[in-house]
Design a protein around this motif. Structure first.
Motif, PDB file in Angstrom:
ATOM      1  N   MET A   1      -7.592  10.836 -17.464  1.00 15.39           N
ATOM      2  CA  MET A   1      -8.297  11.453 -15.949  1.00 15.39           C
ATOM      3  C   MET A   1      -7.981  10.564 -14.821  1.00 15.39           C
ATOM      4  O   MET A   1      -7.578  11.215 -13.891  1.00 15.39           O
ATOM      5  N   VAL A   2      -7.979   9.341 -15.063  1.00 16.10           N
ATOM      6  CA  VAL A   2      -7.595   8.515 -13.830  1.00 16.10           C
ATOM      7  C   VAL A   2      -6.094   8.849 -13.528  1.00 16.10           C
ATOM      8  O   VAL A   2      -5.734   8.863 -12.252  1.00 16.10           O
ATOM      9  N   GLU A   3      -5.366   8.950 -14.326  1.00 19.09           N
ATOM     10  CA  GLU A   3      -3.747   9.215 -14.164  1.00 19.09           C
ATOM     11  C   GLU A   3      -3.550  10.451 -13.720  1.00 19.09           C
ATOM     12  O   GLU A   3      -2.478  10.687 -12.396  1.00 19.09           O
ATOM     13  N   ALA A   4      -4.203  11.510 -14.183  1.00 14.76           N
ATOM     14  CA  ALA A   4      -4.117  12.687 -13.366  1.00 14.76           C
ATOM     15  C   ALA A   4      -4.476  12.729 -12.044  1.00 14.76           C
ATOM     16  O   ALA A   4      -3.951  13.550 -11.055  1.00 14.76           O
ATOM     17  N   ARG A   5      -5.556  12.055 -11.714  1.00 14.96           N
ATOM     18  CA  ARG A   5      -6.173  11.997 -10.302  1.00 14.96           C
ATOM     19  C   ARG A   5      -4.841  11.218  -9.344  1.00 14.96           C
ATOM     20  O   ARG A   5      -4.870  11.441  -8.208  1.00 14.96           O
ATOM     21  N   ALA A   6      -4.958   9.780  -9.802  1.00 17.43           N
ATOM     22  CA  ALA A   6      -4.217   8.868  -9.226  1.00 17.43           C
ATOM     23  C   ALA A   6      -2.606   9.168  -8.797  1.00 17.43           C
ATOM     24  O   ALA A   6      -2.212   8.735  -7.928  1.00 17.43           O
ATOM     25  N   CYS A   7      -2.086   9.930  -9.947  1.00 17.80           N
ATOM     26  CA  CYS A   7      -0.601  10.216  -9.976  1.00 17.80           C
ATOM     27  C   CYS A   7      -0.462  11.462  -9.788  1.00 17.80           C
ATOM     28  O   CYS A   7       0.496  12.156 -10.451  1.00 17.80           O
TER      29      CYS A   7
ATOM     30  N   ARG B   1       0.999  -1.433  -0.054  1.00 16.81           N
ATOM     31  CA  ARG B   1      -0.007   0.075  -0.149  1.00 16.81           C
ATOM     32  C   ARG B   1       0.745   1.158   0.123  1.00 16.81           C
ATOM     33  O   ARG B   1       0.534   2.428  -0.623  1.00 16.81           O
ATOM     34  N   GLU B   2       1.879   1.258   0.680  1.00 23.25           N
ATOM     35  CA  GLU B   2       2.685   2.472   0.919  1.00 23.25           C
ATOM     36  C   GLU B   2       3.837   2.814  -0.002  1.00 23.25           C
ATOM     37  O   GLU B   2       4.197   3.712  -0.215  1.00 23.25           O
ATOM     38  N   VAL B   3       4.374   1.605  -0.819  1.00 22.35           N
ATOM     39  CA  VAL B   3       5.564   1.896  -1.585  1.00 22.35           C
ATOM     40  C   VAL B   3       5.225   1.232  -2.778  1.00 22.35           C
ATOM     41  O   VAL B   3       5.301   1.992  -4.038  1.00 22.35           O
ATOM     42  N   ILE B   4       4.722  -0.010  -3.099  1.00 22.89           N
ATOM     43  CA  ILE B   4       4.861  -0.826  -4.152  1.00 22.89           C
ATOM     44  C   ILE B   4       3.459  -0.192  -5.201  1.00 22.89           C
ATOM     45  O   ILE B   4       4.039   0.133  -6.382  1.00 22.89           O
ATOM     46  N   PHE B   5       2.333   0.000  -4.473  1.00 27.95           N
ATOM     47  CA  PHE B   5       1.297   0.544  -5.555  1.00 27.95           C
ATOM     48  C   PHE B   5       1.461   1.779  -5.938  1.00 27.95           C
ATOM     49  O   PHE B   5       1.404   2.079  -7.221  1.00 27.95           O
ATOM     50  N   PRO B   6       1.946   2.811  -5.015  1.00 30.92           N
ATOM     51  CA  PRO B   6       2.223   4.189  -5.750  1.00 30.92           C
ATOM     52  C   PRO B   6       3.508   4.112  -6.515  1.00 30.92           C
ATOM     53  O   PRO B   6       3.288   4.804  -7.618  1.00 30.92           O
ATOM     54  N   ALA B   7       4.482   3.503  -6.484  1.00 26.50           N
ATOM     55  CA  ALA B   7       5.522   3.314  -7.652  1.00 26.50           C
ATOM     56  C   ALA B   7       5.227   2.704  -8.670  1.00 26.50           C
ATOM     57  O   ALA B   7       5.775   3.002  -9.783  1.00 26.50           O
ATOM     58  N   SER B   8       4.307   1.803  -8.964  1.00 22.54           N
ATOM     59  CA  SER B   8       4.127   1.239  -9.895  1.00 22.54           C
ATOM     60  C   SER B   8       3.038   1.657 -10.862  1.00 22.54           C
ATOM     61  O   SER B   8       2.697   1.333 -11.938  1.00 22.54           O
TER      62      SER B   8
ATOM     63  N   ILE C   1      -0.423   2.080 -15.467  1.00 24.57           N
ATOM     64  CA  ILE C   1      -1.368   2.980 -16.414  1.00 24.57           C
ATOM     65  C   ILE C   1      -0.987   3.229 -17.791  1.00 24.57           C
ATOM     66  O   ILE C   1      -1.789   3.006 -18.927  1.00 24.57           O
ATOM     67  N   THR C   2       0.429   3.567 -17.806  1.00 26.53           N
ATOM     68  CA  THR C   2       0.752   3.621 -19.282  1.00 26.53           C
ATOM     69  C   THR C   2       0.760   2.562 -20.123  1.00 26.53           C
ATOM     70  O   THR C   2       0.593   2.319 -21.293  1.00 26.53           O
ATOM     71  N   ALA C   3       0.936   1.232 -19.472  1.00 26.45           N
ATOM     72  CA  ALA C   3       0.840  -0.016 -20.115  1.00 26.45           C
ATOM     73  C   ALA C   3      -0.678  -0.378 -20.500  1.00 26.45           C
ATOM     74  O   ALA C   3      -0.744  -0.692 -21.597  1.00 26.45           O
ATOM     75  N   VAL C   4      -1.633   0.153 -19.777  1.00 21.69           N
ATOM     76  CA  VAL C   4      -3.086  -0.138 -20.300  1.00 21.69           C
ATOM     77  C   VAL C   4      -3.194   0.959 -21.368  1.00 21.69           C
ATOM     78  O   VAL C   4      -3.714   0.535 -22.267  1.00 21.69           O
ATOM     79  N   ARG C   5      -2.644   2.010 -21.489  1.00 20.97           N
ATOM     80  CA  ARG C   5      -2.818   3.034 -22.370  1.00 20.97           C
ATOM     81  C   ARG C   5      -2.463   2.555 -23.706  1.00 20.97           C
ATOM     82  O   ARG C   5      -3.117   2.293 -24.572  1.00 20.97           O
TER      83      ARG C   5
END
Length: 250
Positions: free
Chosen positions: A240-246, A166-173, A178-182
């Motif tokens: 939009m998801v990237e702008a909000r989540a990152c 939750r604190e490291v892996i998720f924010p870093a990845s 999101i780029t891979a999904v795009r």
């Protein structure tokens, strides 16, 4: 600030659409053939047939993309996390990914149709296969790029894997995920068009090819415009998801 940024993005989309329409108009006037109709004729036709005809095909295509994407994320993201964080998992799973990832997914379509039928399942599995490998590799590489020293404070505090996730892996990845999904989304839409020409009477691929076979170029171009708008909406949602989540990247 957010409103100003949103307005700027919408203006860029609008100017891009205007440029393409002008280019289309010039090409139609120069060629002066039924195969390239004028944009205004296509838009008038699109408005007249959308609610009664194209809408149901667009919904079927969106459903297949959404289902394939959901399953790919549900399976691909955890696998990417395991391979990126646990060296043994990467050691045994990486060869499997490397052996199957380069296979052209469209070449598997006959096999999928034989195993899963020509209905919805084979199309959803095809979307899943296109997206899942890119998600796995992107998430794994993002986690491997995290400096090992980043984990030390959490280790010293007795953090468990769930907390580290939750604190490291998720924010870093998240950005690479999101780029891979795009990137995968563009390929998924293209392949979906091809798969929808087999064993179905619904979907934008079926609609466009059916109009082409009927030599109804207005319907064909109307379908192409709708397929393009579907892609635009999907990419817009991802942005939009990237702008909000990152937001921390800005």
């Amino acid at each position: 600030m957010n409103f100003r940024r949103t307005r700027g993005v919408l203006l860029a989309y609008f100017l891009g659409a205007v440029f393409l329409i002008i280019l289309w108009q010039v090409l139609a006037l120069l060629m002066h053939k039924p195969i390239v109709p004028l944009p205004e004729k296509v838009f008038v036709r699109l408005v007249s047939v959308f609610a009664g005809d194209i809408a149901i095909h667009a919904l079927y295509s969106l459903w297949r993309i959404a289902a394939g994407l959901f399953i790919a994320v549900l399976i691909g993201y955890p696998l990417g996390c395991l391979m990126g964080y646990f060296h043994k998992a990467d050691k045994y799973l990486a060869p499997l990914v490397y052996l199957t990832y380069p296979i052209p997914k469209i070449a598997l379509l006959p096999i999928l149709m034989l195993l899963a039928g020509v209905g919805e399942m084979s199309k959803i599995i095809m979307i899943f296969l296109i997206i899942v490998f890119q998600v796995i590799v992107a998430v794994r590489d993002a986690i491997k790029a995290i400096p090992e020293e980043t984990y030390y404070p959490l280790y010293s505090l007795g953090a468990r894997f769930r907390q580290i996730l939750r604190e490291v892996i998720f924010p870093a990845s998240l950005p690479k995920f999101i780029t891979a999904v795009r990137v995968a989304m563009a390929t998924a839409i293209s392949v979906l068009f091809f798969t929808e020409t087999f064993g179905t009477q619904y979907g934008m691929g079926y609609y466009i090819m059916d109009a082409w076979l009927r030599v109804n170029y207005l319907d064909m171009y109307a379908g192409i415009v709708v397929l393009s708008l579907i892609g635009l909406c999907l990419f817009g949602i991802i942005d939009m998801v990237e702008a909000r989540a990152c937001r921390w990247q800005k």
